[in-house]
Design a protein around this motif. Structure first.
Motif, PDB file in Angstrom:
ATOM      1  N   MET A   1      -5.006  -1.509   2.868  1.00  0.00           N
ATOM      2  CA  MET A   1      -4.160  -0.308   2.850  1.00  0.00           C
ATOM      3  C   MET A   1      -3.945   0.125   1.392  1.00  0.00           C
ATOM      4  SD  MET A   1      -0.647   0.207   5.026  1.00  0.00           S
ATOM      5  CE  MET A   1       0.306  -0.922   4.043  1.00  0.00           C
ATOM      6  N   ARG A   2      -4.160   1.399   1.111  1.00  0.00           N
ATOM      7  CA  ARG A   2      -4.044   1.922  -0.248  1.00  0.00           C
ATOM      8  C   ARG A   2      -2.633   1.722  -0.786  1.00  0.00           C
ATOM      9  NH1 ARG A   2      -5.482   8.167  -1.030  1.00  0.00           N
ATOM     10  NH2 ARG A   2      -7.476   7.367  -0.297  1.00  0.00           N
ATOM     11  N   LYS A   3      -2.551   1.321  -2.068  1.00  0.00           N
ATOM     12  CA  LYS A   3      -1.244   1.103  -2.679  1.00  0.00           C
ATOM     13  C   LYS A   3      -0.600   2.436  -3.035  1.00  0.00           C
ATOM     14  CE  LYS A   3       1.122  -1.655  -6.181  1.00  0.00           C
ATOM     15  NZ  LYS A   3       0.964  -2.611  -7.302  1.00  0.00           N
ATOM     16  N   THR A   4       0.645   2.625  -2.602  1.00  0.00           N
ATOM     17  CA  THR A   4       1.394   3.847  -2.883  1.00  0.00           C
ATOM     18  C   THR A   4       2.799   3.487  -3.323  1.00  0.00           C
ATOM     19  OG1 THR A   4       2.351   4.103  -0.679  1.00  0.00           O
ATOM     20  CG2 THR A   4       0.118   4.965  -1.003  1.00  0.00           C
ATOM     21  N   PHE A   5       3.580   4.475  -3.633  1.00  0.00           N
ATOM     22  CA  PHE A   5       4.966   4.225  -4.034  1.00  0.00           C
ATOM     23  C   PHE A   5       5.758   3.602  -2.891  1.00  0.00           C
ATOM     24  CE2 PHE A   5       5.948   8.020  -1.660  1.00  0.00           C
ATOM     25  CZ  PHE A   5       7.297   7.916  -1.356  1.00  0.00           C
ATOM     26  N   LEU A   6       5.234   3.649  -1.669  1.00  0.00           N
ATOM     27  CA  LEU A   6       5.924   3.060  -0.529  1.00  0.00           C
ATOM     28  C   LEU A   6       6.047   1.546  -0.664  1.00  0.00           C
ATOM     29  CD1 LEU A   6       4.279   5.086   2.378  1.00  0.00           C
ATOM     30  CD2 LEU A   6       6.481   5.491   1.277  1.00  0.00           C
ATOM     31  N   ASN A   7       5.204   0.945  -1.516  1.00  0.00           N
ATOM     32  CA  ASN A   7       5.322  -0.486  -1.762  1.00  0.00           C
ATOM     33  C   ASN A   7       6.554  -0.811  -2.596  1.00  0.00           C
ATOM     34  OD1 ASN A   7       2.021   0.126  -1.991  1.00  0.00           O
ATOM     35  ND2 ASN A   7       2.625  -1.518  -0.597  1.00  0.00           N
ATOM     36  N   ASN A   8       7.109   0.208  -3.244  1.00  0.00           N
ATOM     37  CA  ASN A   8       8.330   0.033  -4.041  1.00  0.00           C
ATOM     38  C   ASN A   8       9.031   1.384  -4.117  1.00  0.00           C
ATOM     39  OD1 ASN A   8      10.364  -0.618  -5.789  1.00  0.00           O
ATOM     40  ND2 ASN A   8       9.063  -0.966  -7.570  1.00  0.00           N
ATOM     41  N   ILE A   9       9.995   1.598  -3.195  1.00  0.00           N
ATOM     42  CA  ILE A   9      10.602   2.930  -3.081  1.00  0.00           C
ATOM     43  C   ILE A   9      11.879   3.069  -3.900  1.00  0.00           C
ATOM     44  CG2 ILE A   9       9.586   3.376  -0.818  1.00  0.00           C
ATOM     45  CD1 ILE A   9      12.256   2.660   0.437  1.00  0.00           C
ATOM     46  N   ASP A  10      12.111   2.138  -4.844  1.00  0.00           N
ATOM     47  CA  ASP A  10      13.260   2.264  -5.727  1.00  0.00           C
ATOM     48  C   ASP A  10      12.884   3.095  -6.950  1.00  0.00           C
ATOM     49  OD1 ASP A  10      14.883   0.675  -4.089  1.00  0.00           O
ATOM     50  OD2 ASP A  10      14.049  -1.161  -4.959  1.00  0.00           O
ATOM     51  N   GLY A  11      13.879   3.582  -7.638  1.00  0.00           N
ATOM     52  CA  GLY A  11      13.639   4.350  -8.852  1.00  0.00           C
ATOM     53  C   GLY A  11      13.738   5.840  -8.611  1.00  0.00           C
ATOM     54  N   ARG A  19      11.848  12.679  -1.148  1.00  0.00           N
ATOM     55  CA  ARG A  19      12.400  14.001  -0.827  1.00  0.00           C
ATOM     56  C   ARG A  19      11.286  15.012  -0.590  1.00  0.00           C
ATOM     57  NH1 ARG A  19      16.776  16.304  -4.685  1.00  0.00           N
ATOM     58  NH2 ARG A  19      16.690  17.913  -3.053  1.00  0.00           N
ATOM     59  N   ILE A  20      10.226  14.946  -1.379  1.00  0.00           N
ATOM     60  CA  ILE A  20       9.087  15.854  -1.195  1.00  0.00           C
ATOM     61  C   ILE A  20       8.468  15.650   0.185  1.00  0.00           C
ATOM     62  CG2 ILE A  20       6.722  16.361  -1.941  1.00  0.00           C
ATOM     63  CD1 ILE A  20       7.659  15.795  -4.816  1.00  0.00           C
ATOM     64  N   LEU A  21       8.222  14.393   0.542  1.00  0.00           N
ATOM     65  CA  LEU A  21       7.637  14.105   1.842  1.00  0.00           C
ATOM     66  C   LEU A  21       8.582  14.513   2.971  1.00  0.00           C
ATOM     67  CD1 LEU A  21       6.036  10.612   1.110  1.00  0.00           C
ATOM     68  CD2 LEU A  21       4.885  12.832   1.201  1.00  0.00           C
ATOM     69  N   GLY A  22       9.876  14.300   2.773  1.00  0.00           N
ATOM     70  CA  GLY A  22      10.863  14.694   3.771  1.00  0.00           C
ATOM     71  C   GLY A  22      10.897  16.201   3.968  1.00  0.00           C
ATOM     72  N   LEU A  23      10.786  16.947   2.888  1.00  0.00           N
ATOM     73  CA  LEU A  23      10.754  18.407   2.982  1.00  0.00           C
ATOM     74  C   LEU A  23       9.529  18.873   3.766  1.00  0.00           C
ATOM     75  CD1 LEU A  23      11.853  19.309  -0.666  1.00  0.00           C
ATOM     76  CD2 LEU A  23      13.074  19.951   1.425  1.00  0.00           C
ATOM     77  N   VAL A  50       3.755  15.626  -7.540  1.00  0.00           N
ATOM     78  CA  VAL A  50       2.792  16.050  -6.528  1.00  0.00           C
ATOM     79  C   VAL A  50       1.408  15.499  -6.830  1.00  0.00           C
ATOM     80  CG1 VAL A  50       1.575  18.055  -5.569  1.00  0.00           C
ATOM     81  CG2 VAL A  50       4.068  18.103  -5.816  1.00  0.00           C
ATOM     82  N   GLU A  51       1.024  15.507  -8.105  1.00  0.00           N
ATOM     83  CA  GLU A  51      -0.280  14.943  -8.484  1.00  0.00           C
ATOM     84  C   GLU A  51      -0.369  13.467  -8.119  1.00  0.00           C
ATOM     85  OE1 GLU A  51      -0.592  15.833 -12.630  1.00  0.00           O
ATOM     86  OE2 GLU A  51      -1.443  17.835 -12.289  1.00  0.00           O
ATOM     87  N   GLU A  52       0.717  12.740  -8.318  1.00  0.00           N
ATOM     88  CA  GLU A  52       0.719  11.318  -7.972  1.00  0.00           C
ATOM     89  C   GLU A  52       0.633  11.127  -6.457  1.00  0.00           C
ATOM     90  OE1 GLU A  52       4.139   9.548  -9.759  1.00  0.00           O
ATOM     91  OE2 GLU A  52       3.394   9.804 -11.807  1.00  0.00           O
ATOM     92  N   LEU A  53       1.327  11.973  -5.705  1.00  0.00           N
ATOM     93  CA  LEU A  53       1.259  11.886  -4.244  1.00  0.00           C
ATOM     94  C   LEU A  53      -0.132  12.259  -3.736  1.00  0.00           C
ATOM     95  CD1 LEU A  53       4.754  13.373  -3.309  1.00  0.00           C
ATOM     96  CD2 LEU A  53       3.976  11.044  -2.858  1.00  0.00           C
TER      97      LEU A  53
END
Length: 400
Positions: A1-11, A19-23, A50-53
């Protein structure tokens, strides 16, 4: 599974990404300028996020937005191929499950699969193997699953991972057993609450932020959306409308108490009343089946009602009237914008809905009920599984 910020959602950046994904989940696709406005951040900061996402594969560029003049902005939205969410709906003798992509589109739905979950760790381990095998058979790569949602009946503590209908040990939350076997985050939930969320996100709810969902099945459950959020209560057990002491019928509920609303307004109530009337000699299209000693179930009665069986219709209307009187009280208390009726008894449609509406008009305050819409579930039997997919996505992203 590709590593994303979901592996560490703090910060801070992770919060903004969530918030972007929620919107995008709630409102669709956005330009950088619109996202910047919603987030209250600068265009450069929004562009970087957005570029990182995009690099993480969670967003995709959807092309240019048409305008009346000037430079056309790029539009961004959820990337459906970012991964799958699996929602499993567990019943007494079968399971159903749905698979959605990252955007929330249903990829597959499998219903009434023959698997009976027992009250043991071994049974839940076998369930995990059954689910993975079924996913493979339906061309779903379970290695691309981001999270699982699992619905269970009764009292479910979604925070601790325990379910008191399937209690397998003091030190063994069901969620942790499932996570170990599935090797992914697993979120367990009460079935009525998952159905509520499914209807709220992908069903009949549109702009409503206050909604009640009545799960009229063998039992009677309720889910609540208050100010746009699922309501859990202090211990996570809110919505036990079926055990509201509403009736003076001296009928013992399965909870051990008497007079629970469920004893007069549920699938089990329909079954009990219908069978009593058959025993009294009332005529029905199911009379011959009963005379032969063959089994009759609640689905048979609902189908008989839809085929204009007078006795079945009479019984459905009887429990609809009781339920409508209870809903009138809920309207007076909550003043909701929308009440959705779901569960398999809702398949009786107008035979259930019309007596409910009639009782509401009779027993609730007109000044309040005029602002409440009463609708049948749009997702129907899929509500629990799809709702569980939506919940697992929102919980994985830290949105609820």
């Amino acid at each position: 599974m590709r590593k994303t910020f979901l592996n560490n959602i703090d910060g801070k950046n992770a919060v903004l990404k969530r918030r972007i994904l929620g919107l995008c989940i709630n409102d669709g696709d956005f330009s950088l300028a619109d996202l910047s406005k919603e987030l209250g951040t600068s265009i450069p900061t929004t562009t970087k996020l957005v570029e990182e996402l995009l690099e993480e594969g969670l967003l995709e560029e959807l092309g240019k937005q048409g305008t009346s003049g000037g430079r056309r902005p790029s539009i961004f939205g959820l990337n459906p191929s970012a991964g799958y969410f699996v929602g499993v709906d567990i019943r007494r003798k079968f399971i159903s499950y749905a698979v959605t992509d990252f955007k929330g589109i249903t990829v597959t739905y499998q219903e009434h699969l023959n698997f009976s979950v027992q009250n043991s760790e071994e049974s839940f381990i076998k369930l995990c193997e059954f689910i993975k095998n079924s996913l493979t058979e339906n061309n779903i790569d379970y290695n691309k699953v981001l999270a699982y949602g699992v619905n269970l009946t009764g009292r479910v503590n979604n925070e601790t991972g325990y379910c008191f209908s399937y209690f397998i040990g003091e030190d063994k939350p069901i969620a942790s057993v499932l996570e170990k076997e599935l090797d992914r985050p697993v979120f367990i939930e009460n079935d009525s609450r998952a159905m509520t969320y499914g209807e709220y996100i992908g069903g009949v709810a549109k702009e409503e932020k206050n909604m009640l969902f009545l799960n009229v099945a063998w039992g009677l459950g309720m889910g609540m959306v208050v100010d746009g959020k699922l309501s859990y209560g202090k211990s996570g057990f809110s919505g036990e409308i079926g055990h509201f002491p509403f009736l003076e019928n001296n009928i013992v509920c399965h909870c051990g108490k008497t007079g629970c609303l469920e004893t007069g307004a549920s699938g089990s109530a329909i079954y009990r009343i219908f069978m009593e009337k058959l025993q009294e000699g009332r005529a029905s299209s199911l009379s011959e089946t009963h005379a032969k000693g063959e089994q009759i179930n609640i689905q048979d009665i609902i189908e008989a009602a839809n085929e204009e069986d007078i006795l079945a219709i009479e019984v459905v209307e009887e429990i609809g009237t009781v339920l409508g009187r209870a809903i009138a009280g809920l309207i007076n208390i909550f003043n909701p914008e929308l009440i959705v009726i779901g569960g398999n008894v809702a398949e009786a449609k107008d035979y259930l809905l019309l007596p409910i509406k009639s009782a509401i008009q009779k027993h609730s305050l007109n000044i309040i009920n005029s602002d409440t819409k009463i609708k049948l579930s749009k997702l129907g039997k899929k509500a629990g599984s799809i709702g569980s997919c939506m919940l697992s996505r929102s919980k994985l992203l830290g949105l609820i």
